[in-house]
Design a protein around this motif. Structure first.
Motif, short mmCIF file in Angstrom:
data_model
loop_
_atom_site.label_atom_id
_atom_site.label_comp_id
_atom_site.label_asym_id
_atom_site.label_seq_id
_atom_site.Cartn_x
_atom_site.Cartn_y
_atom_site.Cartn_z
N ARG A 170 0.84 -1.21 0.00
CA ARG A 170 0.00 0.00 0.00
C ARG A 170 0.86 1.25 0.00
NH1 ARG A 170 -5.08 -0.75 4.07
NH2 ARG A 170 -5.95 0.83 2.69
N GLY A 171 0.71 2.03 -1.06
CA GLY A 171 1.37 3.32 -1.12
C GLY A 171 0.55 4.39 -0.42
N LEU A 172 1.05 5.61 -0.42
CA LEU A 172 0.35 6.71 0.23
C LEU A 172 -1.04 6.91 -0.36
CD1 LEU A 172 3.25 9.33 0.58
CD2 LEU A 172 2.19 7.99 2.42
N GLU A 173 -1.17 6.68 -1.67
CA GLU A 173 -2.46 6.90 -2.33
C GLU A 173 -3.49 5.84 -1.94
OE1 GLU A 173 -0.05 4.16 -4.95
OE2 GLU A 173 0.31 5.91 -3.65
N ASP A 174 -3.03 4.74 -1.31
CA ASP A 174 -3.94 3.65 -0.94
C ASP A 174 -4.32 3.63 0.53
OD1 ASP A 174 -3.84 2.48 -3.58
OD2 ASP A 174 -1.84 1.71 -3.07
N GLU A 175 -3.64 4.41 1.35
CA GLU A 175 -3.78 4.26 2.79
C GLU A 175 -5.16 4.63 3.32
OE1 GLU A 175 -0.65 6.01 5.04
OE2 GLU A 175 0.94 4.89 4.03
N GLN A 176 -5.88 5.47 2.63
CA GLN A 176 -7.21 5.87 3.10
C GLN A 176 -8.31 4.96 2.57
OE1 GLN A 176 -7.41 8.20 5.48
NE2 GLN A 176 -5.17 8.26 5.27
N LYS A 177 -7.94 4.02 1.74
CA LYS A 177 -8.93 3.11 1.15
C LYS A 177 -9.16 1.91 2.06
CE LYS A 177 -7.31 4.21 -3.53
NZ LYS A 177 -6.60 3.66 -4.71
N GLU A 178 -10.38 1.36 2.03
CA GLU A 178 -10.61 0.09 2.68
C GLU A 178 -9.82 -0.98 1.94
OE1 GLU A 178 -14.88 -0.51 2.71
OE2 GLU A 178 -14.94 0.08 4.82
N VAL A 179 -9.45 -2.01 2.66
CA VAL A 179 -8.63 -3.06 2.06
C VAL A 179 -9.33 -3.70 0.87
CG1 VAL A 179 -7.61 -5.34 2.46
CG2 VAL A 179 -7.34 -3.54 4.17
N LYS A 180 -10.64 -3.92 0.98
CA LYS A 180 -11.36 -4.57 -0.12
C LYS A 180 -11.33 -3.72 -1.39
CE LYS A 180 -15.84 -3.04 1.72
NZ LYS A 180 -17.12 -3.53 2.31
N GLN A 181 -11.38 -2.38 -1.26
CA GLN A 181 -11.28 -1.52 -2.43
C GLN A 181 -9.88 -1.55 -3.01
OE1 GLN A 181 -12.07 2.65 -1.69
NE2 GLN A 181 -11.42 3.26 -3.75
N TYR A 182 -8.90 -1.45 -2.14
CA TYR A 182 -7.49 -1.47 -2.57
C TYR A 182 -7.16 -2.75 -3.33
CZ TYR A 182 -2.62 -2.85 -1.56
OH TYR A 182 -1.34 -3.35 -1.62
N LYS A 183 -7.57 -3.89 -2.79
CA LYS A 183 -7.23 -5.16 -3.44
C LYS A 183 -8.03 -5.38 -4.72
CE LYS A 183 -5.10 -7.47 0.42
NZ LYS A 183 -4.87 -8.74 1.13
#
Length: 271
Positions: A213-226
């Motif tokens: 997870r990069g900085l752009e992903d840290e505010q996302k829920e894990v399910k959205q990120y994956k």
């Protein structure tokens, strides 16, 4: 006459048993004894059996995703979860999941001599490839308290997580079939060096990409990120044959893989 009376009594006894089992509730049982759910030392054999069944039922319903978004394991069930996650039964359950993955490959046409390089498999890392059980042992939590991310990341930096049982063998069996392995983890990018070192020390190597997870992903829920990372892979033309992870959030969203394989973990829930 005697026989009809006997049958009536037997039926009544059966109905009483059904009602009592249906109405049984751990909190009501504890209240009747003047105890709180968090008090240890429930020594009555019947209650101990009932508590074990209650906690196993709770754990089972976590695994099948009926219980979601819990912050901590119920205090009365922490020791039960610990016993399971450190038991040979846990290892056997992982092995059964591994066996099913291998059977799944029996339906795949791809072999090393035939693959075009676009067949992919996704693994999570924590409690899928690398076990966090030693962390929970040393801290004594096993879900009884919220995970302290700072302490956990300090532990990750020590690079001492062992492999999850049976997973190194499965990992290399997939890799040797010519299928590209992608590791998609909710670990943060600044843990890359520690993660790579730990994976190699545990026996994993030869992956195609390690996605953190990069900085752009840290505010996302894990399910959205994956889900977004799977979308990216399929946009490149990869065929994702399966995803293996310990959290349901690793499977949620689109695009759906051809198969998902869930490893047991009732210590924590990641959305």
């Amino acid at each position: 006459m005697d026989r009809s009376i006997f049958l009536s009594l037997a039926l009544a006894s059966l109905l009483v048993g059904v009602v009592s089992a249906r109405d049984w509730n751990i909190l009501n049982q504890l209240k009747s004894l003047g105890s709180s759910p968090s008090q240890p030392g429930l020594v009555t054999s019947g209650l101990s059996t009932n508590l074990k069944r209650y906690c196993e039922s709770w754990r089972f319903n976590v695994e099948v995703h009926n219980i979601r978004n819990f912050d901590v394991v119920p205090q009365e069930c922490v020791s039960h979860v610990q016993n399971y996650m450190t038991s040979s039964q846990y290892e056997d359950d992982v092995e059964r999941a591994v066996d099913e993955v291998i059977l799944h490959f029996g339906s795949i046409c791809c072999s090393k001599s035939k693959c075009d390089g676009m067949d992919a498999w996704i693994f999570d890392i924590d409690d899928t490839l690398l076990s966090t059980i030693p962390y929970h042992k040393s801290n004594g939590f096993f879900g009884g308290k919220k995970l302290n991310s700072t302490k956990f990341e300090d532990w990750v930096r020590k690079r001492k997580a062992p492999p999850v049982p049976h997973m190194v063998k499965l990992y290399h069996e997939i890799r040797e079939r010519g299928i590209k392995i992608f590791l998609i983890s909710s670990r943060k990018e600044y843990l890359r060096s520690a993660t790579v070192d730990n994976l190699i020390q545990a026996g994993y190597y030869g992956w195609s990409n390690l996605i953190l997870r990069g900085l752009e992903d840290e505010q996302k829920e894990v399910k959205q990120y994956k889900s977004e990372k799977r979308t990216w892979l399929t946009s490149l033309g990869y065929r994702v044959w399966g995803v293996m992870a310990d959290q349901w959030s690793s499977f949620a969203g689109c695009p759906l893989p051809k198969r998902t394989f869930k490893l047991p973990n009732s210590i924590y829930y990641v959305a």
